[in-house]
Design an enzyme around this catalytic site. Structure first.
Site, mmCIF file in Angstrom:
data_model
loop_
_atom_site.group_PDB
_atom_site.id
_atom_site.type_symbol
_atom_site.label_atom_id
_atom_site.label_comp_id
_atom_site.label_asym_id
_atom_site.label_seq_id
_atom_site.Cartn_x
_atom_site.Cartn_y
_atom_site.Cartn_z
ATOM 1 C CB VAL A 130 -0.925 -0.001 1.231
ATOM 2 C CG1 VAL A 130 -1.794 1.254 1.247
ATOM 3 C CG2 VAL A 130 -1.797 -1.253 1.232
ATOM 4 N N PRO A 131 1.111 1.854 -1.148
ATOM 5 C CG PRO A 131 0.902 2.706 -3.325
ATOM 6 C CD PRO A 131 0.275 1.734 -2.363
ATOM 7 C CB CYS A 132 2.257 5.172 2.818
ATOM 8 S SG CYS A 132 3.376 3.943 3.489
ATOM 9 C CG HIS A 133 6.659 4.302 -1.369
ATOM 10 N ND1 HIS A 133 5.871 3.193 -1.139
ATOM 11 C CD2 HIS A 133 7.009 4.252 -2.680
ATOM 12 C CE1 HIS A 133 5.766 2.497 -2.260
ATOM 13 N NE2 HIS A 133 6.435 3.124 -3.212
ATOM 14 N NE ARG A 134 3.807 3.736 -5.857
ATOM 15 C CZ ARG A 134 3.173 2.712 -6.414
ATOM 16 N NH1 ARG A 134 1.903 2.855 -6.781
ATOM 17 N NH2 ARG A 134 3.793 1.560 -6.612
#
Length: 223
Positions: free
Chosen positions: A184-188
């Site tokens: 779940v790409p919270c780094h984006r």
């Protein structure tokens, strides 16, 4: 998703299938193969009671990865530097203090291979994840899944997308609480100025993830 599977079954190369579907590239096609569900509010309030998490530590491009799974799918991905594995585990366990935890790296190893090996992203078998959070958090995490690989969104963008344009701060808190990092790409998620802002597992790791994803896209386009 069904159309994507048909194209791949017919032998269409991954990049061509992505473009045929109107997607931004192979990374977005991978995102389609992440299927998710969420625990009900009642289940979430039990703070993990009745759930058994199997967990294991695995090498990843971003340091040691701690993976946690339930019978319903992947529920947690955390990261640690060497020697800090126990701290990462305690951080994750504090989210669901009433759950049962069993160390079982053999059970989590296939998930690690599926997540961190780009060649496995071509499989038609979806990576199943289960989101354990409040209704608002789950709404934010689902919005993160819609950010294509190689792209980024501001907190205010995400707040507007979920219908709460004034809730940028709450969105930031939900992103910080995301238990399934990278998948779940919270780094984006980035700040309004475009700057990389706080990341639960460290800004160095966030930069590494974004750079790694950009490299995967360049490799796919070149191939």
């Amino acid at each position: 998703l069904n159309h994507a599977r048909r194209l791949l079954d017919e032998g269409m190369p991954l990049l061509e299938a992505s473009l045929e579907l109107g997607l931004s590239g192979p990374g977005r096609l991978h995102d389609l193969f992440v299927t998710h569900e969420a625990l009900s509010p009642g289940e979430y309030k039990l703070r993990g009671a009745g759930l058994t998490f199997r967990y294991g530590y695995h090498l990843s491009p971003f340091g040691v990865a701690l993976l946690m799974i339930t019978d319903r799918g992947l529920a947690g991905v955390a990261f640690a530097d060497a020697g800090e594995e126990q701290q990462a585990f305690e951080d994750m366990r504090s989210r669901w203090p009433n759950a049962t935890y069993v160390e079982d790296p053999q059970a989590t190893a296939p998930y690690a291979e599926r997540i961190f090996n780009p060649s496995r992203w071509r499989d038609a078998e979806p990576l199943r994840i289960v989101m354990i959070g409040t209704d608002f958090q789950v709404k934010v995490w689902r919005a993160l899944l819609r950010i294509p690989m190689g792209r980024a969104r501001t907190y205010s963008d995400i707040a507007a997308e979920i219908g709460s344009p004034r809730a940028s701060r709450a969105v930031g808190a939900a992103i910080g609480a995301n238990p399934i990092s990278f998948v779940v790409p919270c780094h984006r998620a980035i700040g309004k100025s475009g700057a990389l802002t706080g990341y639960h597992w460290g800004l160095t790791r966030k930069r590494a993830m974004l750079g790694w994803e950009a490299a995967q896209l360049r490799r796919a386009l070149a191939g």
